[in-house]
Design a protein around this motif. Structure first.
Motif, PDB file in Angstrom:
ATOM      1  N   TRP A  30     -11.451  -1.899  10.490  1.00 50.46           N
ATOM      2  CA  TRP A  30     -11.864  -0.752  10.857  1.00 50.46           C
ATOM      3  C   TRP A  30     -10.495  -0.145  11.024  1.00 50.46           C
ATOM      4  O   TRP A  30      -9.929   0.325  10.906  1.00 50.46           O
ATOM      5  N   VAL A  31     -11.257   1.646  10.553  1.00 49.52           N
ATOM      6  CA  VAL A  31     -10.304   2.769  10.518  1.00 49.52           C
ATOM      7  C   VAL A  31     -10.793   3.822  11.442  1.00 49.52           C
ATOM      8  O   VAL A  31     -12.373   4.227  11.095  1.00 49.52           O
ATOM      9  N   GLY A  54       0.840  -1.367   0.317  1.00 49.84           N
ATOM     10  CA  GLY A  54      -0.612  -0.027   0.111  1.00 49.84           C
ATOM     11  C   GLY A  54       0.829   1.521   0.702  1.00 49.84           C
ATOM     12  O   GLY A  54       1.981   1.419   0.079  1.00 49.84           O
ATOM     13  N   LEU A  55       0.508   2.461   0.619  1.00 52.48           N
ATOM     14  CA  LEU A  55       1.194   3.722   0.248  1.00 52.48           C
ATOM     15  C   LEU A  55      -0.087   4.512   1.165  1.00 52.48           C
ATOM     16  O   LEU A  55      -1.207   4.629   1.195  1.00 52.48           O
ATOM     17  N   THR A 114      -5.941  -7.518   0.911  1.00 51.16           N
ATOM     18  CA  THR A 114      -5.066  -8.620   1.409  1.00 51.16           C
ATOM     19  C   THR A 114      -6.360  -9.254   3.076  1.00 51.16           C
ATOM     20  O   THR A 114      -7.486  -7.938   3.077  1.00 51.16           O
ATOM     21  N   ASP A 115      -6.257  -9.956   3.815  1.00 56.23           N
ATOM     22  CA  ASP A 115      -6.801 -10.179   4.888  1.00 56.23           C
ATOM     23  C   ASP A 115      -5.694  -9.489   6.304  1.00 56.23           C
ATOM     24  O   ASP A 115      -6.215  -9.526   7.350  1.00 56.23           O
ATOM     25  N   ILE A 116      -4.540  -7.690   5.669  1.00 54.20           N
ATOM     26  CA  ILE A 116      -3.727  -7.633   6.954  1.00 54.20           C
ATOM     27  C   ILE A 116      -5.111  -6.547   7.838  1.00 54.20           C
ATOM     28  O   ILE A 116      -5.446  -5.985   6.995  1.00 54.20           O
ATOM     29  N   PRO A 117      -5.342  -6.920   8.543  1.00 51.60           N
ATOM     30  CA  PRO A 117      -5.890  -5.833   9.492  1.00 51.60           C
ATOM     31  C   PRO A 117      -6.240  -4.310   9.906  1.00 51.60           C
ATOM     32  O   PRO A 117      -6.059  -3.841  10.895  1.00 51.60           O
ATOM     33  N   TYR A 118      -5.151  -3.129   9.129  1.00 49.61           N
ATOM     34  CA  TYR A 118      -4.960  -2.387   8.866  1.00 49.61           C
ATOM     35  C   TYR A 118      -5.553  -1.926   7.656  1.00 49.61           C
ATOM     36  O   TYR A 118      -5.442  -2.150   6.790  1.00 49.61           O
ATOM     37  N   GLU A 119      -5.324  -0.303   7.302  1.00 45.37           N
ATOM     38  CA  GLU A 119      -5.474   0.351   6.673  1.00 45.37           C
ATOM     39  C   GLU A 119      -4.433   0.355   5.456  1.00 45.37           C
ATOM     40  O   GLU A 119      -3.223   1.067   6.260  1.00 45.37           O
ATOM     41  N   LEU A 120      -4.102   0.127   4.841  1.00 46.17           N
ATOM     42  CA  LEU A 120      -2.888  -0.225   3.745  1.00 46.17           C
ATOM     43  C   LEU A 120      -2.438   1.143   2.836  1.00 46.17           C
ATOM     44  O   LEU A 120      -1.266   1.484   3.199  1.00 46.17           O
ATOM     45  N   ALA A 153       2.926   2.344 -11.737  1.00 50.03           N
ATOM     46  CA  ALA A 153       2.558   1.976 -10.751  1.00 50.03           C
ATOM     47  C   ALA A 153       2.006   0.308 -11.094  1.00 50.03           C
ATOM     48  O   ALA A 153       1.417  -0.203 -11.414  1.00 50.03           O
ATOM     49  N   SER A 154       2.077  -0.060  -9.598  1.00 50.80           N
ATOM     50  CA  SER A 154       1.699  -1.178  -9.360  1.00 50.80           C
ATOM     51  C   SER A 154       0.076  -1.412  -8.815  1.00 50.80           C
ATOM     52  O   SER A 154      -0.425  -0.726  -9.077  1.00 50.80           O
ATOM     53  N   ARG A 155      -0.361  -2.778  -9.136  1.00 61.07           N
ATOM     54  CA  ARG A 155      -1.609  -2.833  -8.256  1.00 61.07           C
ATOM     55  C   ARG A 155      -2.029  -2.390  -6.610  1.00 61.07           C
ATOM     56  O   ARG A 155      -0.159  -2.755  -6.566  1.00 61.07           O
ATOM     57  N   ILE A 156      -2.962  -1.605  -6.327  1.00 60.42           N
ATOM     58  CA  ILE A 156      -2.820  -1.229  -5.102  1.00 60.42           C
ATOM     59  C   ILE A 156      -3.271  -2.191  -4.349  1.00 60.42           C
ATOM     60  O   ILE A 156      -4.423  -2.449  -4.612  1.00 60.42           O
ATOM     61  N   PRO A 157      -2.402  -2.403  -3.582  1.00 58.53           N
ATOM     62  CA  PRO A 157      -3.510  -3.561  -1.993  1.00 58.53           C
ATOM     63  C   PRO A 157      -4.311  -2.458  -1.167  1.00 58.53           C
ATOM     64  O   PRO A 157      -3.437  -1.467  -0.342  1.00 58.53           O
ATOM     65  N   LEU A 158      -5.067  -3.270  -0.795  1.00 58.89           N
ATOM     66  CA  LEU A 158      -6.190  -2.917   0.584  1.00 58.89           C
ATOM     67  C   LEU A 158      -5.529  -3.033   1.894  1.00 58.89           C
ATOM     68  O   LEU A 158      -5.916  -4.957   1.489  1.00 58.89           O
TER      69      LEU A 158
END
Length: 411
Positions: A168-169, A24-25, A195-201, A159-164
Motif C-alpha cells: 500500500w502507498v 523500478g523508477l 514483485t513481492d517487494i512491499p514498497y512502491e517501486l 527500456a527494460s520491462r517495468i517492475p512493480l
C-alpha cells in the motif's frame, strides 16, 4: 523526437540510451542517473529557474546501494503549494524559453499523466487538479529530465520491462494499493511484472517519463556503451539495489535498424457498401492505426471481397478492433503480434526555394541517408502558390540530396 534542421556543416552522432529498470523508477531516480552521466547540476538549476519554477533547491550526493555508487537527487521545496491544474502546467511549459524539443517532451509526459488521471477520476483533462504530480519537485523531475536528455544529445531511448512493488502507498487521495492506480493506468500497453517487494517501486511520474519517451521495451539491444549512470531511490532495499541504471552510447551495428512489435488486425468483407471504406480508414487512423490496407481478394463462392489489414500498437489494439467491428459488416476480426524492422527516421526541416518544408530523413541499410518529402507539407505550398505538386517534391528531393551527400546535420 524533436524536428531537426538539416545544414551542411557537421555530422550528427546518434546517441542511444537504455534504461535498465531492475528496481523500478521514479522521477528523481531518472534525473539522478542523468546527472551521474554528466548533466551539470548548476546548469540544470539555472535552466529550471529560467522556466519560472521557483521555490526549490537541488541537492545531489553520492550514495551506495548494495555497494554500487550512485547519485541521490533531492529536491528541497521552499514553496508549499502543490496543487496545479493541467491547464496551468501546460501554459507554464508553453510560455517557457526552453527549446521546442524540451517543451514537446515535457508536455507529452504531463499529457500521459493527465490522460490517466482523467480516466481514474472521470474528469476532463482541462479540469484536473494535480496534487503530488503538480508539485514543484515533480515539475523539476519531468522538465529536468527532458533538459538533461537534450543536454546529453539523446536521440533514441529504449527500456527494460517495468517492475512493480506490492502493498500500500499513502497519497493525497488516501491509502491506495501498489501499484498505484495512476501508475498502472499509465503503464497500459507496456510490459510489466509484479514483485513481492512491499514498497512502491515505480511511481506515476517515473512511469510517465519512460512510457512517453521510450521507443520500445525489452532486453538491452546490441550497443556500444560509452557511459553508465546510476540514480538512487530513497529506500535502501534488502532484496535488490534500489537503483535505476542508464547506459548511454551508440547502437553497435553500423547498419542501424529498429526492431519493433506491432499488432496486425484483419478481416475479410464481401457485403459492405464500398463508399464506407473511406470513412473506415479515417476512423482507424483516428483510433491509432499505424497503417491501413485494402487488398482485393476472392472469398467463398467466388465472391469478390476486401481484405482489411491494420497495423497498430498494443495499447491501441482494443480501439482498433472495436472500430472494425463497429464500422464494418464483419462479424469477426483476427489479430496477432508480429515483429518488424524499421529504418531509423526523423522529421527534418529542408530549406528550398519555396521556403522551409517539413520532410523525413531516413537511414538506409547501407548507412546512407535519404530525404523523403512530406505529402501534406508539399501539397499545402503547391495549393497556396498554384504550383504543380511534383515540382515541390523535386525541390525537396534536390535540397535533401545536397545535404545528405555531406552526411551533415545540425541537431
Amino acid at each position: 523526437m524533436p524536428t531537426r534542421r538539416l545544414v551542411p556543416d557537421r555530422e550528427a552522432s546518434a546517441v542511444f540510451a537504455y534504461f535498465d529498470c531492475f528496481s523500478g523508477l521514479s522521477g528523481d531516480m531518472v534525473l539522478g542517473a542523468l546527472i551521474d552521466l554528466g548533466v551539470p547540476v548548476g546548469w540544470l538549476d539555472d535552466q529550471l529557474k529560467s522556466f519560472s519554477i521557483s521555490g526549490f533547491a537541488l541537492h545531489t550526493s553520492p550514495t551506495f546501494r548494495h555497494g554500487i555508487r550512485a547519485v541521490k537527487l533531492d529536491v528541497e521545496v521552499h514553496d508549499g503549494s502543490s496543487v496545479r491544474r493541467f491547464a496551468d502546467i501546460r501554459a507554464l511549459i508553453d510560455q517557457s524559453p526552453m527549446s521546442p524539443g524540451v517543451k514537446a517532451s515535457s508536455l507529452k509526459i504531463f499529457d500521459r499523466i493527465a490522460d490517466a488521471e482523467s480516466v481514474l477520476h472521470g474528469c476532463p483533462k482541462e479540469q484536473l487538479h494535480f496534487h503530488e504530480i503538480g508539485s514543484v519537485d515533480s515539475l523539476v523531475d519531468v522538465v529536468g529530465t527532458c533538459l538533461g536528455l537534450e543536454y546529453l544529445g539523446v536521440q533514441e531511448i529504449s527500456a527494460s520491462r517495468i517492475p512493480l512493488g506490492s502493498g500500500w502507498v499513502d497519497c493525497a487521495h488516501g491509502r491506495l494499493p501498489v501499484p498505484a492506480p495512476a501508475t498502472l493506468e499509465i503503464l497500459k500497453g507496456v510490459p510489466i511484472y509484479q514483485t513481492d517487494i512491499p514498497y512502491e517501486l515505480t511511481t506515476p511520474t517515473g512511469a510517465a517519463i519512460l512510457v512517453s519517451l521510450s521507443d520500445r521495451f525489452g532486453p538491452m539491444p546490441d550497443m556500444t556503451v560509452d557511459k553508465i549512470g546510476y540514480g538512487a531511490g530513497t529506500r535502501d532495499l534488502e532484496a535488490v539495489p534500489n537503483l535505476l541504471r542508464v547506459a548511454l552510447g551508440r547502437r553497435s551495428s553500423p547498419v542501424q535498424r529498429i526492431e519493433d512489435r506491432v499488432i496486425v488486425a484483419e478481416c475479410t468483407i464481401d457485403d459492405m457498401n464500398p463508399e464506407l471504406f473511406g470513412h473506415l480508414m479515417e476512423r482507424l487512423f483516428q483510433d491509432g492505426a499505424l497503417e491501413v490496407y485494402w487488398i482485393p481478394v476472392f472469398m467463398k463462392k467466388n465472391r469478390p471481397g476486401t481484405w482489411v489489414q491494420v497495423l497498430c500498437r498494443e495499447d491501441r489494439r482494443e480501439a482498433v478492433l472495436e472500430c472494425i467491428l463497429t464500422e464494418t459488416t464483419s462479424i469477426g476480426v483476427r489479430y496477432s503480434e508480429v515483429r518488424r524492422w524499421i529504418l531509423p527516421r526523423e522529421p527534418v526541416i529542408i530549406e528550398t526555394g519555396f521556403g522551409s518544408l517539413l520532410a523525413k530523413r531516413i537511414r538506409a541499410l547501407d548507412g546512407k541517408w535519404r530525404v523523403v518529402p512530406e505529402y501534406d507539407a508539399c501539397r499545402k505550398i503547391a495549393a497556396e502558390r498554384g504550383i504543380p505538386l511534383h515540382i515541390i517534391y523535386e525541390a525537396v528531393l534536390a535540397a535533401g540530396r545536397r545535404l545528405t551527400d555531406s552526411d551533415s546535420v545540425n541537431p
